[in-house]
Design a protein around this motif. Structure first.
Motif, PDB file in Angstrom:
ATOM      1  N   TYR A 110      60.200  27.791  60.366  1.00  0.00           N
ATOM      2  CA  TYR A 110      58.888  27.405  60.885  1.00  0.00           C
ATOM      3  C   TYR A 110      58.695  27.911  62.313  1.00  0.00           C
ATOM      4  N   ILE A 111      59.756  27.805  63.122  1.00  0.00           N
ATOM      5  CA  ILE A 111      59.663  28.256  64.519  1.00  0.00           C
ATOM      6  C   ILE A 111      59.406  29.755  64.581  1.00  0.00           C
ATOM      7  N   ARG A 112      60.142  30.530  63.789  1.00  0.00           N
ATOM      8  CA  ARG A 112      59.982  31.983  63.800  1.00  0.00           C
ATOM      9  C   ARG A 112      58.569  32.384  63.404  1.00  0.00           C
ATOM     10  N   ASN A 113      58.133  31.913  62.247  1.00  0.00           N
ATOM     11  CA  ASN A 113      56.815  32.322  61.752  1.00  0.00           C
ATOM     12  C   ASN A 113      55.685  31.743  62.596  1.00  0.00           C
ATOM     13  N   GLY A 114      55.843  30.484  63.020  1.00  0.00           N
ATOM     14  CA  GLY A 114      54.821  29.885  63.871  1.00  0.00           C
ATOM     15  C   GLY A 114      54.706  30.581  65.210  1.00  0.00           C
ATOM     16  N   THR A 115      55.856  30.940  65.797  1.00  0.00           N
ATOM     17  CA  THR A 115      55.846  31.638  67.078  1.00  0.00           C
ATOM     18  C   THR A 115      55.210  33.018  66.951  1.00  0.00           C
ATOM     19  N   ASN A 116      55.528  33.731  65.889  1.00  0.00           N
ATOM     20  CA  ASN A 116      54.911  35.043  65.665  1.00  0.00           C
ATOM     21  C   ASN A 116      53.389  34.925  65.625  1.00  0.00           C
ATOM     22  N   PHE A 117      52.900  33.896  64.932  1.00  0.00           N
ATOM     23  CA  PHE A 117      51.452  33.712  64.830  1.00  0.00           C
ATOM     24  C   PHE A 117      50.842  33.340  66.178  1.00  0.00           C
ATOM     25  N   VAL A 118      51.461  32.387  66.880  1.00  0.00           N
ATOM     26  CA  VAL A 118      50.909  31.926  68.160  1.00  0.00           C
ATOM     27  C   VAL A 118      50.908  33.052  69.191  1.00  0.00           C
ATOM     28  N   VAL A 119      52.004  33.812  69.274  1.00  0.00           N
ATOM     29  CA  VAL A 119      52.077  34.908  70.243  1.00  0.00           C
ATOM     30  C   VAL A 119      51.072  36.001  69.892  1.00  0.00           C
ATOM     31  N   THR A 120      50.881  36.272  68.605  1.00  0.00           N
ATOM     32  CA  THR A 120      49.867  37.251  68.194  1.00  0.00           C
ATOM     33  C   THR A 120      48.479  36.809  68.633  1.00  0.00           C
ATOM     34  N   VAL A 121      48.195  35.505  68.511  1.00  0.00           N
ATOM     35  CA  VAL A 121      46.907  34.977  68.970  1.00  0.00           C
ATOM     36  C   VAL A 121      46.762  35.156  70.481  1.00  0.00           C
ATOM     37  N   ILE A 157      30.979  38.231  72.584  1.00  0.00           N
ATOM     38  CA  ILE A 157      30.656  37.475  71.362  1.00  0.00           C
ATOM     39  C   ILE A 157      31.173  38.224  70.134  1.00  0.00           C
ATOM     40  N   PHE A 158      30.981  39.541  70.110  1.00  0.00           N
ATOM     41  CA  PHE A 158      31.452  40.349  68.979  1.00  0.00           C
ATOM     42  C   PHE A 158      32.966  40.259  68.825  1.00  0.00           C
ATOM     43  N   LEU A 159      33.691  40.412  69.939  1.00  0.00           N
ATOM     44  CA  LEU A 159      35.153  40.374  69.891  1.00  0.00           C
ATOM     45  C   LEU A 159      35.669  38.992  69.476  1.00  0.00           C
ATOM     46  N   VAL A 160      35.097  37.948  70.043  1.00  0.00           N
ATOM     47  CA  VAL A 160      35.539  36.588  69.718  1.00  0.00           C
ATOM     48  C   VAL A 160      35.275  36.270  68.252  1.00  0.00           C
ATOM     49  N   THR A 161      34.141  36.732  67.717  1.00  0.00           N
ATOM     50  CA  THR A 161      33.821  36.479  66.309  1.00  0.00           C
ATOM     51  C   THR A 161      34.841  37.135  65.385  1.00  0.00           C
ATOM     52  N   ILE A 162      35.116  38.416  65.615  1.00  0.00           N
ATOM     53  CA  ILE A 162      36.099  39.124  64.791  1.00  0.00           C
ATOM     54  C   ILE A 162      37.478  38.507  64.959  1.00  0.00           C
ATOM     55  N   PHE A 163      37.827  38.176  66.200  1.00  0.00           N
ATOM     56  CA  PHE A 163      39.137  37.606  66.493  1.00  0.00           C
ATOM     57  C   PHE A 163      39.347  36.271  65.763  1.00  0.00           C
ATOM     58  N   LEU A 164      38.343  35.402  65.810  1.00  0.00           N
ATOM     59  CA  LEU A 164      38.468  34.104  65.139  1.00  0.00           C
ATOM     60  C   LEU A 164      38.551  34.265  63.624  1.00  0.00           C
ATOM     61  N   ALA A 165      37.735  35.158  63.075  1.00  0.00           N
ATOM     62  CA  ALA A 165      37.761  35.371  61.622  1.00  0.00           C
ATOM     63  C   ALA A 165      39.130  35.854  61.162  1.00  0.00           C
ATOM     64  N   VAL A 166      39.702  36.807  61.897  1.00  0.00           N
ATOM     65  CA  VAL A 166      41.005  37.358  61.522  1.00  0.00           C
ATOM     66  C   VAL A 166      42.108  36.323  61.658  1.00  0.00           C
ATOM     67  N   ASN A 167      42.141  35.621  62.782  1.00  0.00           N
ATOM     68  CA  ASN A 167      43.275  34.736  63.059  1.00  0.00           C
ATOM     69  C   ASN A 167      43.187  33.406  62.324  1.00  0.00           C
ATOM     70  N   ILE A 168      42.005  32.915  62.052  1.00  0.00           N
ATOM     71  CA  ILE A 168      41.909  31.709  61.233  1.00  0.00           C
ATOM     72  C   ILE A 168      42.404  32.001  59.823  1.00  0.00           C
ATOM     73  N   ASN A 174      45.562  42.089  60.570  1.00  0.00           N
ATOM     74  CA  ASN A 174      46.002  42.460  61.923  1.00  0.00           C
ATOM     75  C   ASN A 174      45.749  43.930  62.223  1.00  0.00           C
ATOM     76  N   ILE A 175      45.897  44.775  61.215  1.00  0.00           N
ATOM     77  CA  ILE A 175      45.610  46.203  61.399  1.00  0.00           C
ATOM     78  C   ILE A 175      44.146  46.406  61.750  1.00  0.00           C
ATOM     79  N   VAL A 176      43.260  45.698  61.036  1.00  0.00           N
ATOM     80  CA  VAL A 176      41.824  45.812  61.322  1.00  0.00           C
ATOM     81  C   VAL A 176      41.545  45.459  62.778  1.00  0.00           C
ATOM     82  N   TRP A 177      42.134  44.374  63.257  1.00  0.00           N
ATOM     83  CA  TRP A 177      41.905  43.942  64.634  1.00  0.00           C
ATOM     84  C   TRP A 177      42.476  44.939  65.643  1.00  0.00           C
ATOM     85  N   GLU A 178      43.707  45.394  65.424  1.00  0.00           N
ATOM     86  CA  GLU A 178      44.338  46.298  66.384  1.00  0.00           C
ATOM     87  C   GLU A 178      43.638  47.650  66.428  1.00  0.00           C
ATOM     88  N   VAL A 179      43.237  48.180  65.279  1.00  0.00           N
ATOM     89  CA  VAL A 179      42.524  49.462  65.246  1.00  0.00           C
ATOM     90  C   VAL A 179      41.180  49.337  65.941  1.00  0.00           C
TER      91      VAL A 179
END
Length: 315
Positions: free
Chosen positions: A92-103, A125-136, A181-186
């Motif tokens: 849980y720590i490994r996977n949770g940390t990977n997600f939190v640090v990515t956020v 607004i555009f960046l936050v919208t895409i970011f929330l959609a991807v990470n949620i 994640n690829i969509v967001w990084e690209v």
């Protein structure tokens, strides 16, 4: 439940686990070494500066990396016994940390792009919208995967190892997370390159000093971003390659090297190059201020010399 097996035919698996433990420890050493290497810069550019959101994000990402490396290495060290419950917690720590640090790194990217686009509200607004959609979506998928994972300790000829079994289609879940994640990084890279090219074209109309300063700033931003993106691409290629059914259960040397490279690259992406996204621009700003103070001091000295000469001549 701990399962004890004494079977000579399992020695290839034992050797695989021993080699994998070396890679996980190496990944942790890389993170710790980079922290030691940049500690002086960190003290000067982070701790002694005015605190901000970027300061908090830098310290969180940097200092999460060391305990994460320990949690990543413990289940794979063949001489350390972990209960099933402890193995689940480390998973849980490994996977949770990977997600939190990515956020958190996504927040850093948004702040950089927002500044590069001259604090445009529409872009934010555009960046936050895409970011929330991807990470949620990624957060929900990660929670589903962790909910259906079960850890089990094995003792193979006296060597301890932890295995994780996942119910359902794990490859589909992992692939979905990586594609998002690829969509967001690209998207972030394309927006950075586009605005940088636009600014470089417009620098010709500015003065030499102003244009040079802005150009250097964008050059630092793009260099750190491209290096971070290159590590992400390396992790992505290795991750998808190792999900191939032909390689999942393979113990060949090439697969062992690929798994080790994946561990090191992932740690570097999150806990080395991630903090350097902030540290690089802080260092540039510090050098810019130092150069500016030096120019002011030199101008002041020249002015004082001229005043002294003029006063002497009038006397």
């Amino acid at each position: 439940m701990t399962v004890v097996i004494n079977d000579p035919s399992l020695w290839p698996i034992i050797n695989w686990n021993i080699i994998y433990s070396y890679w996980t420890v190496t990944a942790g050493v890389v993170v710790a070494y980079d922290w030691i290497l940049t500690l002086e810069q960190e003290i000067e550019l982070i701790w002694r500066q005015r605190w901000s959101l970027m300061t908090v994000l830098y310290l969180a990402i940097r200092y999460i990396g060391i305990p994460h490396s320990v949690a990543n290495a413990l289940p794979n060290i063949p001489f350390v016994s972990l209960l099933d419950a402890v193995s689940n917690i480390t998973d849980y720590i490994r996977n949770g940390t990977n997600f939190v640090v990515t956020v958190m790194l996504g927040v850093v990217m948004i702040a950089r792009l927002h500044a590069m686009y001259q604090r445009s509200g529409i872009m934010l607004i555009f960046l936050v919208t895409i970011f929330l959609a991807v990470n949620i979506t990624c957060g929900v998928i990660t929670a589903i995967g962790l909910k259906h994972s079960v850890a089990e300790e094995l003792i193979l000829s006296g060597m301890y190892t932890c295995t994780f079994e996942y119910e359902g289609d794990v490859q589909l879940l992992v692939s979905t997370i990586w594609i998002l994640n690829i969509v967001w990084e690209v998207l972030a890279l394309c927006l950075s390159v586009w605005i940088a090219v636009k600014h470089f074209r417009g620098l010709r109309r500015l003065g030499s000093s102003i244009g040079s300063t802005i150009g250097d700033c964008f050059r630092v931003l793009i260099q750190s971003h491209v290096l971070y993106f290159a590590s992400f691409v390396g992790v992505y290629c290795l991750q998808f390659g190792l999900l191939s059914p032909a390689l999942v259960n393979s113990d060949s040397t090439g697969v062992q090297i690929s798994v080790g490279a994946l561990q090191i690259l992932l740690s570097m992406q999150l806990f080395v190059l991630g903090p350097r996204l902030i540290l690089s621009i802080r260092e540039f700003n510090a050098n810019l201020v130092a150069d500016s103070d030096a120019e002011i001091s030199m101008t002041s000295i020249v002015f004082q010399e001229r005043v002294h000469v003029l006063t002497s001549s009038t006397v």
